[in-house]
Design a protein around this motif. Structure first.
Motif, PDB file in Angstrom:
ATOM      1  N   LYS A  34       0.854  -1.178   0.000  1.00 47.92           N
ATOM      2  CA  LYS A  34       0.000   0.000   0.000  1.00 47.92           C
ATOM      3  C   LYS A  34       0.889   1.226   0.000  1.00 47.92           C
ATOM      4  O   LYS A  34       1.873   1.285   0.731  1.00 47.92           O
ATOM      5  CB  LYS A  34      -0.903   0.007   1.238  1.00 47.92           C
ATOM      6  CG  LYS A  34      -1.649   1.303   1.496  1.00 47.92           C
ATOM      7  CD  LYS A  34      -2.481   1.166   2.774  1.00 47.92           C
ATOM      8  CE  LYS A  34      -3.156   2.481   3.145  1.00 47.92           C
ATOM      9  NZ  LYS A  34      -2.218   3.455   3.719  1.00 47.92           N
ATOM     10  N   VAL A  35       0.563   2.209  -0.840  1.00 49.40           N
ATOM     11  CA  VAL A  35       1.339   3.444  -0.868  1.00 49.40           C
ATOM     12  C   VAL A  35       0.366   4.623  -0.838  1.00 49.40           C
ATOM     13  O   VAL A  35      -0.668   4.608  -1.510  1.00 49.40           O
ATOM     14  CB  VAL A  35       2.250   3.526  -2.109  1.00 49.40           C
ATOM     15  CG1 VAL A  35       1.471   3.433  -3.401  1.00 49.40           C
ATOM     16  CG2 VAL A  35       3.106   4.785  -2.087  1.00 49.40           C
ATOM     17  N   ASP A  36       0.701   5.623  -0.032  1.00 46.93           N
ATOM     18  CA  ASP A  36      -0.082   6.847   0.059  1.00 46.93           C
ATOM     19  C   ASP A  36       0.620   7.951  -0.708  1.00 46.93           C
ATOM     20  O   ASP A  36       1.816   8.187  -0.512  1.00 46.93           O
ATOM     21  CB  ASP A  36      -0.251   7.275   1.524  1.00 46.93           C
ATOM     22  CG  ASP A  36      -1.043   6.269   2.328  1.00 46.93           C
ATOM     23  OD1 ASP A  36      -2.063   5.779   1.823  1.00 46.93           O
ATOM     24  OD2 ASP A  36      -0.631   5.960   3.466  1.00 46.93           O
ATOM     25  N   CYS A  37      -0.121   8.632  -1.567  1.00 48.61           N
ATOM     26  CA  CYS A  37       0.427   9.776  -2.277  1.00 48.61           C
ATOM     27  C   CYS A  37       0.663  10.913  -1.286  1.00 48.61           C
ATOM     28  O   CYS A  37      -0.231  11.277  -0.515  1.00 48.61           O
ATOM     29  CB  CYS A  37      -0.533  10.219  -3.377  1.00 48.61           C
ATOM     30  SG  CYS A  37       0.026  11.642  -4.330  1.00 48.61           S
ATOM     31  N   LEU A  58      -2.451  -6.054 -10.469  1.00 42.76           N
ATOM     32  CA  LEU A  58      -3.165  -4.821 -10.756  1.00 42.76           C
ATOM     33  C   LEU A  58      -2.767  -3.778  -9.715  1.00 42.76           C
ATOM     34  O   LEU A  58      -2.421  -4.132  -8.586  1.00 42.76           O
ATOM     35  CB  LEU A  58      -4.679  -5.034 -10.684  1.00 42.76           C
ATOM     36  CG  LEU A  58      -5.291  -6.019 -11.666  1.00 42.76           C
ATOM     37  CD1 LEU A  58      -6.686  -6.429 -11.203  1.00 42.76           C
ATOM     38  CD2 LEU A  58      -5.344  -5.433 -13.071  1.00 42.76           C
ATOM     39  N   LEU A  59      -2.841  -2.511 -10.092  1.00 43.09           N
ATOM     40  CA  LEU A  59      -2.690  -1.417  -9.136  1.00 43.09           C
ATOM     41  C   LEU A  59      -4.038  -0.715  -9.055  1.00 43.09           C
ATOM     42  O   LEU A  59      -4.576  -0.265 -10.062  1.00 43.09           O
ATOM     43  CB  LEU A  59      -1.610  -0.433  -9.598  1.00 43.09           C
ATOM     44  CG  LEU A  59      -1.238   0.642  -8.573  1.00 43.09           C
ATOM     45  CD1 LEU A  59      -0.496   0.025  -7.390  1.00 43.09           C
ATOM     46  CD2 LEU A  59      -0.396   1.735  -9.218  1.00 43.09           C
ATOM     47  N   VAL A  60      -4.594  -0.633  -7.857  1.00 43.20           N
ATOM     48  CA  VAL A  60      -5.939  -0.095  -7.650  1.00 43.20           C
ATOM     49  C   VAL A  60      -5.862   1.170  -6.810  1.00 43.20           C
ATOM     50  O   VAL A  60      -5.251   1.186  -5.739  1.00 43.20           O
ATOM     51  CB  VAL A  60      -6.853  -1.135  -6.965  1.00 43.20           C
ATOM     52  CG1 VAL A  60      -8.233  -0.551  -6.692  1.00 43.20           C
ATOM     53  CG2 VAL A  60      -6.976  -2.380  -7.849  1.00 43.20           C
ATOM     54  N   GLY A  61      -6.465   2.241  -7.308  1.00 45.56           N
ATOM     55  CA  GLY A  61      -6.469   3.516  -6.607  1.00 45.56           C
ATOM     56  C   GLY A  61      -7.656   3.673  -5.688  1.00 45.56           C
ATOM     57  O   GLY A  61      -8.723   3.100  -5.898  1.00 45.56           O
ATOM     58  N   SER A  62      -7.461   4.469  -4.661  1.00 42.03           N
ATOM     59  CA  SER A  62      -8.506   4.780  -3.704  1.00 42.03           C
ATOM     60  C   SER A  62      -8.215   6.152  -3.117  1.00 42.03           C
ATOM     61  O   SER A  62      -7.128   6.698  -3.298  1.00 42.03           O
ATOM     62  CB  SER A  62      -8.544   3.724  -2.587  1.00 42.03           C
ATOM     63  OG  SER A  62      -9.561   4.009  -1.656  1.00 42.03           O
ATOM     64  N   GLY A  63      -9.165   6.725  -2.406  1.00 38.98           N
ATOM     65  CA  GLY A  63      -8.937   8.017  -1.784  1.00 38.98           C
ATOM     66  C   GLY A  63     -10.153   8.494  -1.035  1.00 38.98           C
ATOM     67  O   GLY A  63     -11.223   7.883  -1.098  1.00 38.98           O
ATOM     68  N   ILE A  80      -1.605  -2.876  -4.494  1.00 37.63           N
ATOM     69  CA  ILE A  80      -1.495  -3.970  -5.446  1.00 37.63           C
ATOM     70  C   ILE A  80      -2.593  -4.995  -5.155  1.00 37.63           C
ATOM     71  O   ILE A  80      -2.864  -5.339  -4.006  1.00 37.63           O
ATOM     72  CB  ILE A  80      -0.102  -4.615  -5.378  1.00 37.63           C
ATOM     73  CG1 ILE A  80       0.925  -3.662  -6.001  1.00 37.63           C
ATOM     74  CG2 ILE A  80      -0.075  -5.963  -6.076  1.00 37.63           C
ATOM     75  CD1 ILE A  80       2.346  -4.146  -5.942  1.00 37.63           C
ATOM     76  N   ALA A  81      -3.229  -5.454  -6.227  1.00 37.65           N
ATOM     77  CA  ALA A  81      -4.285  -6.458  -6.128  1.00 37.65           C
ATOM     78  C   ALA A  81      -4.007  -7.564  -7.141  1.00 37.65           C
ATOM     79  O   ALA A  81      -3.145  -7.427  -8.022  1.00 37.65           O
ATOM     80  CB  ALA A  81      -5.647  -5.821  -6.396  1.00 37.65           C
ATOM     81  N   PHE A  82      -4.769  -8.641  -7.015  1.00 39.33           N
ATOM     82  CA  PHE A  82      -4.618  -9.788  -7.887  1.00 39.33           C
ATOM     83  C   PHE A  82      -5.988 -10.200  -8.414  1.00 39.33           C
ATOM     84  O   PHE A  82      -6.967 -10.227  -7.664  1.00 39.33           O
ATOM     85  CB  PHE A  82      -3.974 -10.953  -7.133  1.00 39.33           C
ATOM     86  CG  PHE A  82      -2.604 -10.619  -6.608  1.00 39.33           C
ATOM     87  CD1 PHE A  82      -1.484 -10.868  -7.369  1.00 39.33           C
ATOM     88  CD2 PHE A  82      -2.453 -10.019  -5.367  1.00 39.33           C
ATOM     89  CE1 PHE A  82      -0.222 -10.531  -6.897  1.00 39.33           C
ATOM     90  CE2 PHE A  82      -1.197  -9.674  -4.891  1.00 39.33           C
ATOM     91  CZ  PHE A  82      -0.078  -9.938  -5.664  1.00 39.33           C
ATOM     92  N   PRO A  83      -6.100 -10.481  -9.717  1.00 40.89           N
ATOM     93  CA  PRO A  83      -7.385 -10.899 -10.272  1.00 40.89           C
ATOM     94  C   PRO A  83      -7.956 -12.099  -9.528  1.00 40.89           C
ATOM     95  O   PRO A  83      -7.222 -12.993  -9.095  1.00 40.89           O
ATOM     96  CB  PRO A  83      -7.042 -11.264 -11.719  1.00 40.89           C
ATOM     97  CG  PRO A  83      -5.816 -10.456 -12.032  1.00 40.89           C
ATOM     98  CD  PRO A  83      -5.046 -10.420 -10.748  1.00 40.89           C
ATOM     99  N   ASP A  84      -9.271 -12.098  -9.392  1.00 38.34           N
ATOM    100  CA  ASP A  84      -9.968 -13.188  -8.715  1.00 38.34           C
ATOM    101  C   ASP A  84     -11.282 -13.438  -9.451  1.00 38.34           C
ATOM    102  O   ASP A  84     -12.085 -12.515  -9.582  1.00 38.34           O
ATOM    103  CB  ASP A  84     -10.231 -12.818  -7.254  1.00 38.34           C
ATOM    104  CG  ASP A  84     -10.803 -13.975  -6.453  1.00 38.34           C
ATOM    105  OD1 ASP A  84     -11.926 -14.415  -6.769  1.00 38.34           O
ATOM    106  OD2 ASP A  84     -10.142 -14.428  -5.506  1.00 38.34           O
ATOM    107  N   PRO A  85     -11.520 -14.646  -9.931  1.00 39.74           N
ATOM    108  CA  PRO A  85     -12.735 -14.899 -10.711  1.00 39.74           C
ATOM    109  C   PRO A  85     -14.026 -14.774  -9.922  1.00 39.74           C
ATOM    110  O   PRO A  85     -15.097 -14.578 -10.505  1.00 39.74           O
ATOM    111  CB  PRO A  85     -12.541 -16.338 -11.213  1.00 39.74           C
ATOM    112  CG  PRO A  85     -11.559 -16.953 -10.255  1.00 39.74           C
ATOM    113  CD  PRO A  85     -10.652 -15.840  -9.839  1.00 39.74           C
ATOM    114  N   LYS A  86     -13.947 -14.857  -8.595  1.00 40.38           N
ATOM    115  CA  LYS A  86     -15.150 -14.760  -7.769  1.00 40.38           C
ATOM    116  C   LYS A  86     -15.479 -13.322  -7.388  1.00 40.38           C
ATOM    117  O   LYS A  86     -16.654 -12.955  -7.310  1.00 40.38           O
ATOM    118  CB  LYS A  86     -14.990 -15.604  -6.506  1.00 40.38           C
ATOM    119  CG  LYS A  86     -14.917 -17.100  -6.772  1.00 40.38           C
ATOM    120  CD  LYS A  86     -14.822 -17.881  -5.471  1.00 40.38           C
ATOM    121  CE  LYS A  86     -14.780 -19.385  -5.744  1.00 40.38           C
ATOM    122  NZ  LYS A  86     -14.678 -20.161  -4.466  1.00 40.38           N
TER     123      LYS A  86
END
Length: 268
Positions: A32-35, A232-237, A251-257
């Motif tokens: 996790k990284v904070d801008c 994947l890199l997923v943004g939030s704020g 960082i996230a990872f694909p998941d079929p569910k």
């Protein structure tokens, strides 16, 4: 996309070797990284060349290292949306008109910046994006712009351009309605990923030809980017009154569910 958006990720420890997160974080680990800093408007998108992270905060474009330290930032027109990186350049979906107007009173563009200096290099009209450009992805040297969607429309649209931004084709996604259309886009791991607003927020996943493969109740409406290693890199704020808005990337990872998953993460 002018609607205030807030979301919060649980506070997590960095990966053991935070100095080289892209190389060290694998499935089963958390990063996790904070801008650094706060900004007047909320996060619209993130992208990365796996050396730096680029953040679009509506009226500020920011470049950080992979620990979130600001390297460069510039003020930009309201409003800059989602962005992607290609061949050393940043491509940002920009709408200068009315977003999500049923009569199409948008003013859609793609602005191009040098990824090193953030110097603006070009502006391309994308007026075919009828309800306002909000997001952009790239595949095989072609650019795909997404945007608004008025209420009652049960499909989303993707506008394809060549490398000189000559309009090529309008694609239809049989997605059902999503609030304000599609906000973020990336082509990664042989499929398209589209982040949407809503309650709950929605992830649309399609194949390379925009045929639906999944619709998930998970949030990547503030940024999603493909990375090497199946990641994947997923943004939030979130925005706080009198304090401003911040940005986070995980960082996230694909998941079929579930669409994707954060390792060891409780997401609110």
């Amino acid at each position: 996309m002018r609607t205030p958006i807030t979301c919060l990720l649980a506070v997590l420890p960095l990966a053991a070797n935070a100095a080289k997160p892209w190389q060290t974080v694998n499935d089963g680990e958390t990063f996790k990284v904070d801008c650094e800093g706060t900004y007047q408007h909320h996060l619209q998108g993130v992208c990365t060349d796996e050396t730096s992270i680029y953040w679009s905060f509506t009226t500020t474009l920011v470049k950080t290292d992979t620990t979130g330290k600001v390297l460069k930032k510039i003020p930009v027109a309201n409003h800059h949306g989602d962005l992607c990186i290609h061949d050393g350049k940043l491509f940002v979906a920009v709408n200068l008109g009315k977003f999500n107007d049923p009569k199409g009173n948008a003013d859609s563009w793609v602005y191009v910046y040098d990824a090193d200096s953030l110097q603006q290099l070009a502006r391309h009209e994308t007026q075919e994006v009828f309800h306002g450009a909000g997001g952009i992805g790239v595949r095989d040297g072609r650019f795909f712009v997404v945007g608004g969607l008025p209420g009652g429309v049960e499909e989303n649209y993707v506008y394809e351009y060549d490398d000189e931004f000559k309009f090529l084709k309008k694609h239809v996604i049989k997605s059902g309605h999503t609030l304000l259309g599609i906000q973020t886009a990336t082509f990664a791991h042989d499929r398209w990923w589209f982040g949407c607003y809503g309650n709950p927020r929605i992830l649309l996943v399609t194949d390379a030809d925009f045929e639906m493969t999944g619709r998930y109740e998970i949030d990547c409406s503030l940024g999603i980017e493909g990375m090497t290693g199946g990641r994947l890199l997923v943004g939030s704020g979130r925005c706080e009154k009198d304090e401003g808005c911040n940005g986070t990337a995980m960082i996230a990872f694909p998941d079929p569910k579930t669409g994707f998953r954060f390792q060891n993460a409780a997401v609110q």
